[in-house]
Design a protein around this motif. Structure first.
Motif, PDB file in Angstrom:
ATOM      1  N   UNK A  72       0.836  -1.199   0.000  1.00 24.01           N
ATOM      2  CA  UNK A  72       0.000   0.000   0.000  1.00 24.01           C
ATOM      3  C   UNK A  72       0.869   1.246   0.000  1.00 24.01           C
ATOM      4  N   UNK A  73       0.434   2.252  -0.697  1.00 21.60           N
ATOM      5  CA  UNK A  73       1.125   3.540  -0.669  1.00 21.60           C
ATOM      6  C   UNK A  73       0.111   4.635  -0.397  1.00 21.60           C
ATOM      7  N   UNK A  74       0.596   5.769   0.061  1.00 22.55           N
ATOM      8  CA  UNK A  74      -0.301   6.863   0.423  1.00 22.55           C
ATOM      9  C   UNK A  74      -0.432   6.993   1.924  1.00 22.55           C
ATOM     10  N   UNK A  75      -1.434   7.735   2.334  1.00 24.26           N
ATOM     11  CA  UNK A  75      -1.593   8.055   3.746  1.00 24.26           C
ATOM     12  C   UNK A  75      -2.998   7.741   4.235  1.00 24.26           C
ATOM     13  N   UNK A  76      -3.065   7.386   5.523  1.00 21.42           N
ATOM     14  CA  UNK A  76      -4.339   7.208   6.212  1.00 21.42           C
ATOM     15  C   UNK A  76      -4.526   8.394   7.151  1.00 21.42           C
ATOM     16  N   UNK A  77      -5.722   8.955   7.186  1.00 16.75           N
ATOM     17  CA  UNK A  77      -6.027  10.050   8.106  1.00 16.75           C
ATOM     18  C   UNK A  77      -6.933   9.529   9.220  1.00 16.75           C
ATOM     19  N   UNK A  78      -6.461   9.643  10.451  1.00 10.98           N
ATOM     20  CA  UNK A  78      -7.234   9.197  11.605  1.00 10.98           C
ATOM     21  C   UNK A  78      -7.894  10.397  12.269  1.00 10.98           C
ATOM     22  N   UNK A  79      -9.150  10.246  12.651  1.00  9.96           N
ATOM     23  CA  UNK A  79      -9.860  11.291  13.373  1.00  9.96           C
ATOM     24  C   UNK A  79     -10.470  10.715  14.639  1.00  9.96           C
ATOM     25  N   UNK A  80     -10.623  11.581  15.628  1.00  6.68           N
ATOM     26  CA  UNK A  80     -11.209  11.166  16.903  1.00  6.68           C
ATOM     27  C   UNK A  80     -10.248  11.212  18.065  1.00  6.68           C
ATOM     28  N   UNK A  98      -9.055   6.866   2.054  1.00  8.37           N
ATOM     29  CA  UNK A  98      -9.197   7.285   0.654  1.00  8.37           C
ATOM     30  C   UNK A  98      -7.862   7.691   0.034  1.00  8.37           C
ATOM     31  N   UNK A  99      -6.867   7.958   0.872  1.00  9.80           N
ATOM     32  CA  UNK A  99      -5.550   8.332   0.359  1.00  9.80           C
ATOM     33  C   UNK A  99      -4.637   7.159   0.070  1.00  9.80           C
ATOM     34  N   UNK A 100      -5.127   5.931   0.265  1.00  6.20           N
ATOM     35  CA  UNK A 100      -4.313   4.742   0.008  1.00  6.20           C
ATOM     36  C   UNK A 100      -4.528   4.234  -1.418  1.00  6.20           C
ATOM     37  N   UNK A 103      -1.573  -1.358  -6.447  1.00  9.88           N
ATOM     38  CA  UNK A 103      -1.714  -1.844  -7.825  1.00  9.88           C
ATOM     39  C   UNK A 103      -2.741  -2.960  -7.939  1.00  9.88           C
ATOM     40  N   UNK A 104      -2.791  -3.828  -6.935  1.00  8.13           N
ATOM     41  CA  UNK A 104      -3.609  -5.030  -7.058  1.00  8.13           C
ATOM     42  C   UNK A 104      -4.745  -5.108  -6.047  1.00  8.13           C
ATOM     43  N   UNK A 105      -4.977  -4.032  -5.275  1.00  5.17           N
ATOM     44  CA  UNK A 105      -5.974  -4.117  -4.206  1.00  5.17           C
ATOM     45  C   UNK A 105      -6.841  -2.864  -4.153  1.00  5.17           C
ATOM     46  N   UNK A 106      -8.053  -3.078  -3.671  1.00  2.00           N
ATOM     47  CA  UNK A 106      -8.957  -2.004  -3.290  1.00  2.00           C
ATOM     48  C   UNK A 106      -9.128  -2.082  -1.775  1.00  2.00           C
ATOM     49  N   UNK A 107      -8.985  -0.948  -1.100  1.00  2.00           N
ATOM     50  CA  UNK A 107      -9.215  -0.931   0.346  1.00  2.00           C
ATOM     51  C   UNK A 107     -10.711  -0.764   0.578  1.00  2.00           C
ATOM     52  N   UNK A 108     -11.303  -1.777   1.191  1.00  2.00           N
ATOM     53  CA  UNK A 108     -12.743  -1.768   1.432  1.00  2.00           C
ATOM     54  C   UNK A 108     -13.095  -1.157   2.772  1.00  2.00           C
ATOM     55  N   UNK A 109     -13.815  -1.912   3.571  1.00  2.00           N
ATOM     56  CA  UNK A 109     -14.301  -1.401   4.854  1.00  2.00           C
ATOM     57  C   UNK A 109     -13.216  -1.492   5.926  1.00  2.00           C
ATOM     58  N   UNK A 110     -13.017  -0.395   6.624  1.00  2.00           N
ATOM     59  CA  UNK A 110     -12.116  -0.384   7.778  1.00  2.00           C
ATOM     60  C   UNK A 110     -12.941  -0.011   9.007  1.00  2.00           C
ATOM     61  N   UNK A 111     -13.052  -0.939   9.935  1.00  2.13           N
ATOM     62  CA  UNK A 111     -13.876  -0.753  11.128  1.00  2.13           C
ATOM     63  C   UNK A 111     -13.198   0.204  12.101  1.00  2.13           C
ATOM     64  N   UNK A 112     -13.992   1.102  12.673  1.00  3.20           N
ATOM     65  CA  UNK A 112     -13.457   2.041  13.653  1.00  3.20           C
ATOM     66  C   UNK A 112     -12.856   1.307  14.846  1.00  3.20           C
ATOM     67  N   UNK A 113     -11.872   1.933  15.442  1.00  2.74           N
ATOM     68  CA  UNK A 113     -11.283   1.421  16.675  1.00  2.74           C
ATOM     69  C   UNK A 113     -11.608   2.350  17.826  1.00  2.74           C
ATOM     70  N   UNK A 114     -10.888   2.224  18.906  1.00  2.00           N
ATOM     71  CA  UNK A 114     -11.153   3.059  20.075  1.00  2.00           C
ATOM     72  C   UNK A 114      -9.898   3.368  20.856  1.00  2.00           C
ATOM     73  N   UNK A 115      -9.856   4.567  21.420  1.00  2.00           N
ATOM     74  CA  UNK A 115      -8.800   4.976  22.347  1.00  2.00           C
ATOM     75  C   UNK A 115      -9.414   5.022  23.738  1.00  2.00           C
ATOM     76  N   UNK A 116      -8.893   4.207  24.631  1.00  2.00           N
ATOM     77  CA  UNK A 116      -9.352   4.208  26.018  1.00  2.00           C
ATOM     78  C   UNK A 116      -8.413   5.064  26.851  1.00  2.00           C
ATOM     79  N   UNK A 117      -8.978   6.083  27.503  1.00  2.00           N
ATOM     80  CA  UNK A 117      -8.180   6.951  28.376  1.00  2.00           C
ATOM     81  C   UNK A 117      -8.449   6.542  29.816  1.00  2.00           C
TER      82      UNK A 117
END
Length: 204
Positions: A72-80, A98-100, A103-117
């Protein structure tokens, strides 16, 4: 084989040796290989209140042929991510992929994660004090330490079991009072007793 249009060759097998009796016409075709879809999960992370947010990462699934996220190339933007002032609790983390590209792949669903403070540690200490035998107890203070982000706290007056008639000695605990503050829910308070020392009174 990578994504794209690839010609398909034909290999005619003639085990009985009669192919020479025919005029053979071959119509070649192409095979089209489309991109595979990969999905992922934002990895759960944790921190203590007041600390910097940890780095966010994604665990992907669906790669083939021994490949991994290195393709994979490009960048992932995390929010939250709430930053150092984020309150104790769970904060959803979303990944914009969307920034990833690949050549041979489509990035589909990425499930949200969580930050526990988790709560930070706050210490309430009974401030040591001294008085003479027979005197009233002085005003007993609660000292609060360990605050972050310039959070401010008030310690209610400390208490002791010593009375005006308590004997000379230093075995009288000074128990810190309760701590209040607008950000107190982001802390776990530990109490540390101080000591009241009663000294001999002058006798003439």
């Amino acid at each position: 084989t990578h994504v794209g249009r690839h010609p398909v060759g034909i290999n005619i097998v003639d085990p009985s040796g009669r192919l020479g009796n025919y005029n053979v016409t071959t119509n070649l075709a192409d095979i089209v290989i489309g991109k595979a879809t990969i999905n992922g999960d934002v990895n759960a992370v944790s921190k203590v209140y007041g600390d910097a947010d940890p780095a966010n990462t994604i665990t992907y699934n669906g790669f083939v042929n021994g490949e991994n996220s290195n393709v994979l190339s490009g960048n992932v933007t995390f929010t939250g991510n709430p930053g150092v002032t984020g309150n104790v609790g769970n904060h959803p983390i979303h990944a914009d992929t969307s920034g990833l590209t690949a050549s041979d792949y489509i990035v589909g669903n990425v499930t949200d994660g969580g930050l526990t403070i988790n709560p930070a540690s706050l210490t309430a200490t009974g401030k040591d004090a001294t008085r003479e035998y027979g005197d009233n107890n002085p005003g007993l203070e609660t000292v609060v330490t360990g605050g972050k982000n310039d959070d401010t706290f008030a310690g209610n007056p400390a208490t002791t079991t010593a009375t005006q008639s308590s004997d000379v000695g230093n075995n009288y605990p000074i128990v810190p009072g309760t701590v209040t503050g607008t950000k107190i829910n982001n802390y776990v308070v530990s109490n540390v007793n101080g000591k009241l020392t009663v000294t001999p009174a002058p006798l003439t």
